[in-house]
Write a protein that holds these residues in place. Structure first.
Motif, PDB file in Angstrom:
ATOM      1  N   TYR A 185       0.820  -1.211   0.000  1.00  0.00           N
ATOM      2  CA  TYR A 185       0.000   0.000   0.000  1.00  0.00           C
ATOM      3  C   TYR A 185       0.859   1.268   0.000  1.00  0.00           C
ATOM      4  N   LEU A 186       2.133   1.154   0.391  1.00  0.00           N
ATOM      5  CA  LEU A 186       2.976   2.333   0.565  1.00  0.00           C
ATOM      6  C   LEU A 186       3.657   2.787  -0.713  1.00  0.00           C
ATOM      7  N   PHE A 187       3.524   2.040  -1.806  1.00  0.00           N
ATOM      8  CA  PHE A 187       4.026   2.557  -3.071  1.00  0.00           C
ATOM      9  C   PHE A 187       3.175   3.756  -3.474  1.00  0.00           C
ATOM     10  N   HIS A 188       3.735   4.644  -4.248  1.00  0.00           N
ATOM     11  CA  HIS A 188       3.118   5.950  -4.474  1.00  0.00           C
ATOM     12  C   HIS A 188       1.876   5.866  -5.360  1.00  0.00           C
ATOM     13  N   PRO A 189       0.924   6.779  -5.181  1.00  0.00           N
ATOM     14  CA  PRO A 189      -0.342   6.728  -5.918  1.00  0.00           C
ATOM     15  C   PRO A 189      -0.137   6.596  -7.430  1.00  0.00           C
ATOM     16  N   GLY A 190      -0.753   5.585  -7.997  1.00  0.00           N
ATOM     17  CA  GLY A 190      -0.644   5.366  -9.439  1.00  0.00           C
ATOM     18  C   GLY A 190       0.591   4.610  -9.876  1.00  0.00           C
ATOM     19  N   ASN A 191       1.595   4.474  -8.991  1.00  0.00           N
ATOM     20  CA  ASN A 191       2.841   3.771  -9.320  1.00  0.00           C
ATOM     21  C   ASN A 191       3.467   4.285 -10.611  1.00  0.00           C
ATOM     22  N   LEU A 192       3.445   5.603 -10.806  1.00  0.00           N
ATOM     23  CA  LEU A 192       4.052   6.176 -12.001  1.00  0.00           C
ATOM     24  C   LEU A 192       5.562   5.961 -12.034  1.00  0.00           C
ATOM     25  N   ASP A 193       6.190   5.897 -10.860  1.00  0.00           N
ATOM     26  CA  ASP A 193       7.639   5.701 -10.820  1.00  0.00           C
ATOM     27  C   ASP A 193       8.038   4.228 -10.868  1.00  0.00           C
ATOM     28  N   THR A 194       7.086   3.321 -11.037  1.00  0.00           N
ATOM     29  CA  THR A 194       7.287   1.878 -11.261  1.00  0.00           C
ATOM     30  C   THR A 194       7.978   1.165 -10.096  1.00  0.00           C
ATOM     31  N   LEU A 195       7.963   1.738  -8.898  1.00  0.00           N
ATOM     32  CA  LEU A 195       8.643   1.103  -7.777  1.00  0.00           C
ATOM     33  C   LEU A 195       7.962  -0.199  -7.363  1.00  0.00           C
ATOM     34  N   ALA A 196       6.688  -0.375  -7.706  1.00  0.00           N
ATOM     35  CA  ALA A 196       5.970  -1.601  -7.361  1.00  0.00           C
ATOM     36  C   ALA A 196       6.211  -2.727  -8.366  1.00  0.00           C
ATOM     37  N   ALA A 239      -1.054   3.415 -19.739  1.00  0.00           N
ATOM     38  CA  ALA A 239      -1.278   4.004 -18.425  1.00  0.00           C
ATOM     39  C   ALA A 239      -1.576   2.926 -17.396  1.00  0.00           C
ATOM     40  N   GLY A 240      -2.316   1.911 -17.790  1.00  0.00           N
ATOM     41  CA  GLY A 240      -2.595   0.792 -16.907  1.00  0.00           C
ATOM     42  C   GLY A 240      -3.199   1.228 -15.579  1.00  0.00           C
ATOM     43  N   TYR A 241      -2.620   0.723 -14.484  1.00  0.00           N
ATOM     44  CA  TYR A 241      -3.124   1.035 -13.143  1.00  0.00           C
ATOM     45  C   TYR A 241      -3.074   2.539 -12.870  1.00  0.00           C
ATOM     46  N   SER A 242      -2.101   3.234 -13.474  1.00  0.00           N
ATOM     47  CA  SER A 242      -1.990   4.680 -13.261  1.00  0.00           C
ATOM     48  C   SER A 242      -3.229   5.421 -13.739  1.00  0.00           C
ATOM     49  N   GLY A 243      -3.905   4.882 -14.751  1.00  0.00           N
ATOM     50  CA  GLY A 243      -5.073   5.557 -15.306  1.00  0.00           C
ATOM     51  C   GLY A 243      -6.180   5.742 -14.291  1.00  0.00           C
ATOM     52  N   ALA A 244      -6.405   4.752 -13.412  1.00  0.00           N
ATOM     53  CA  ALA A 244      -7.446   4.873 -12.396  1.00  0.00           C
ATOM     54  C   ALA A 244      -7.136   6.010 -11.432  1.00  0.00           C
ATOM     55  N   PHE A 245      -5.859   6.162 -11.089  1.00  0.00           N
ATOM     56  CA  PHE A 245      -5.451   7.264 -10.215  1.00  0.00           C
ATOM     57  C   PHE A 245      -5.596   8.608 -10.920  1.00  0.00           C
ATOM     58  N   ASN A 250      -7.939  16.449 -12.435  1.00  0.00           N
ATOM     59  CA  ASN A 250      -8.337  17.200 -13.623  1.00  0.00           C
ATOM     60  C   ASN A 250      -7.084  17.613 -14.387  1.00  0.00           C
ATOM     61  N   LEU A 251      -6.585  16.688 -15.223  1.00  0.00           N
ATOM     62  CA  LEU A 251      -5.350  16.947 -15.964  1.00  0.00           C
ATOM     63  C   LEU A 251      -5.600  17.211 -17.442  1.00  0.00           C
ATOM     64  N   GLY A 252      -6.846  17.300 -17.854  1.00  0.00           N
ATOM     65  CA  GLY A 252      -7.163  17.699 -19.215  1.00  0.00           C
ATOM     66  C   GLY A 252      -7.231  16.567 -20.219  1.00  0.00           C
ATOM     67  N   ASN A 253      -6.810  15.366 -19.826  1.00  0.00           N
ATOM     68  CA  ASN A 253      -6.835  14.266 -20.792  1.00  0.00           C
ATOM     69  C   ASN A 253      -6.729  12.945 -20.029  1.00  0.00           C
ATOM     70  N   ALA A 254      -7.695  12.076 -20.221  1.00  0.00           N
ATOM     71  CA  ALA A 254      -7.660  10.765 -19.573  1.00  0.00           C
ATOM     72  C   ALA A 254      -7.019   9.760 -20.522  1.00  0.00           C
ATOM     73  N   ALA A 255      -5.740   9.988 -20.869  1.00  0.00           N
ATOM     74  CA  ALA A 255      -5.061   9.140 -21.845  1.00  0.00           C
ATOM     75  C   ALA A 255      -4.872   7.728 -21.309  1.00  0.00           C
ATOM     76  N   THR A 256      -5.030   6.745 -22.193  1.00  0.00           N
ATOM     77  CA  THR A 256      -4.775   5.359 -21.807  1.00  0.00           C
ATOM     78  C   THR A 256      -3.351   4.944 -22.163  1.00  0.00           C
ATOM     79  N   VAL A 257      -2.669   5.755 -22.988  1.00  0.00           N
ATOM     80  CA  VAL A 257      -1.276   5.516 -23.351  1.00  0.00           C
ATOM     81  C   VAL A 257      -0.518   6.832 -23.230  1.00  0.00           C
ATOM     82  N   VAL A 317       5.282  12.991 -17.070  1.00  0.00           N
ATOM     83  CA  VAL A 317       4.452  12.325 -18.066  1.00  0.00           C
ATOM     84  C   VAL A 317       4.137  13.289 -19.199  1.00  0.00           C
ATOM     85  N   GLU A 318       4.325  12.834 -20.428  1.00  0.00           N
ATOM     86  CA  GLU A 318       3.870  13.552 -21.619  1.00  0.00           C
ATOM     87  C   GLU A 318       2.702  12.776 -22.200  1.00  0.00           C
TER      88      GLU A 318
END
Length: 358
Positions: A137-148, A213-219, A224-231, A260-261
């Motif tokens: 649970y302590l990995f960062h929200p969305g796991n954008l940094d892939t530590l999990a 985006a995978g699991y990050s997409g749910a986070f 409100n980032l302007g785009n709910a990109a899946t990739v 993220v771009e």
């Protein structure tokens, strides 16, 4: 005479094969973990469930090596993730989703090819609260940094230097294998790791192009980032951390930044900082304490954790863990890793479970 020579040749070949087998080794290993978890708020309601892989990911693997002589070895690793609570594969389309590698090592270092995690996970990730405090649970929200360790590099080649006075360097590239563009789906990673006595330090970099985006997409859907990109067009991560052991205490600190771009939308950054401590206050008991701060543009997340682990043996542990997150700034919903979004800015998760290594 010819028969005698043929017999001698067969015996020599047999001896050679026997010797090669004697210098080879294959290990079967794995981890199973299941715990009863309570989440205070997921979409407006509390949830009680059986969670898997809280202390360590559930997995089974095969690891082996062969001594080729002259200081050179051949090696391989196959590792598959699964869910103890259901018995299902973590990734239905990939049997060995965590590792599928083969390589050579010698006096000049090692070369590994196949499917494997990036160097941010391998070096810096082991200094994170999620790893050091053994709590997914302590990995960062969305796991954008892939530590999990949920986004491996496919079609990858990695070089790792020999370790000199505790210092090791690594670099790797995952080929996109796209004829129309050499950069499409391409992944790059590099880093340095220092481990000497009680001190450990790591610095690592990773860039993934056209990553799902995978699991990050749910986070990200909670912001409100302007785009709910899946990739993502690209995801670039820098990470640096330090760990130190003093007496019965193991201390860690880590910083990661992921940029993220996204297609047809402005990019954004996530910054994360961890502070953690594990106190072995009795031969079989360890108390884990952690604090993490995550920020995505103006959204902020503060997380506090506590856990207690009782070791029945070197391979079997009983644990009780709890984590609390408070969202702030432009973030109106709490979102702890693996739990799902809360209906407000607070979320608590507690788990009591059993972990076994084999």
């Amino acid at each position: 005479m010819k028969k005698h020579l043929i017999g001698m040749a067969v015996l020599a070949a047999s001896a050679s094969v026997t010797c090669a087998h004697a210098q080879s080794s294959v290990t079967i290993y794995g981890s199973m973990d299941a715990g009863l978890a309570y989440v205070s708020d997921v979409g407006g309601s509390s949830v009680t469930r059986l969670d898997q892989g809280t202390m360590q990911p559930d997995r089974i693997g095969f690891r082996g090596s062969e001594d080729l002589g002259g200081g050179m070895k051949a090696f391989f690793q196959l590792e598959a993730g699964f869910a103890t609570d259901t018995g299902s594969q973590v990734n239905a389309g990939r049997l060995f989703n965590r590792y599928a590698t083969v390589g050579l090592s010698g006096s000049l270092g090692s070369v590994t090819v196949g499917n494997m995690p990036d160097i941010v996970f391998d070096y810096a990730g082991k200094l994170s609260n999620g790893f050091q405090l053994t709590n997914f649970y302590l990995f960062h929200p969305g796991n954008l940094d892939t530590l999990a360790n949920t986004y491996q590099f496919n079609n990858a080649v990695r070089y790792t230097s020999p370790t000199v006075k505790g210092l090791t360097f690594s670099a790797m590239a995952g080929m996109g294998e796209q004829a129309e563009s050499s950069s499409r789906n391409r992944n790059l990673s590099a880093g340095a790791n220092y481990a000497n006595g009680p001190l450990r330090m790591a610095l690592a970099y990773s860039r993934q192009n056209d990553r799902a985006a995978g699991y990050s997409g749910a986070f990200l859907s909670t912001l409100n980032l302007g785009n709910a990109a899946t990739v993502f067009d690209s995801l670039t991560t820098w990470a640096g951390g330090v760990g130190y052991i003093v007496g019965d205490w193991r201390l860690n600190a880590l910083y990661t930044q992921s940029e993220v771009e996204m297609p047809a939308a402005a990019g954004f950054k996530q910054r994360n900082g961890d502070l953690g401590a594990a106190w072995r206050y009795a031969p079989q008991l360890t108390l884990n304490l952690g604090y993490s701060h995550s920020r995505v543009e103006d959204a902020r997340y503060n997380q506090f954790s506590i856990g207690n682990v009782y070791a029945f043996s070197k391979r079997t542990e009983f644990y009780v863990v709890a984590a609390y997150q408070k969202a702030g700034g432009s973030a109106s919903l709490a979102f702890q890793n693996y739990t799902g979004a809360s209906s407000d800015d607070k979320q608590v998760v507690t788990t009591i479970g059993l972990h076994h290594l084999f």
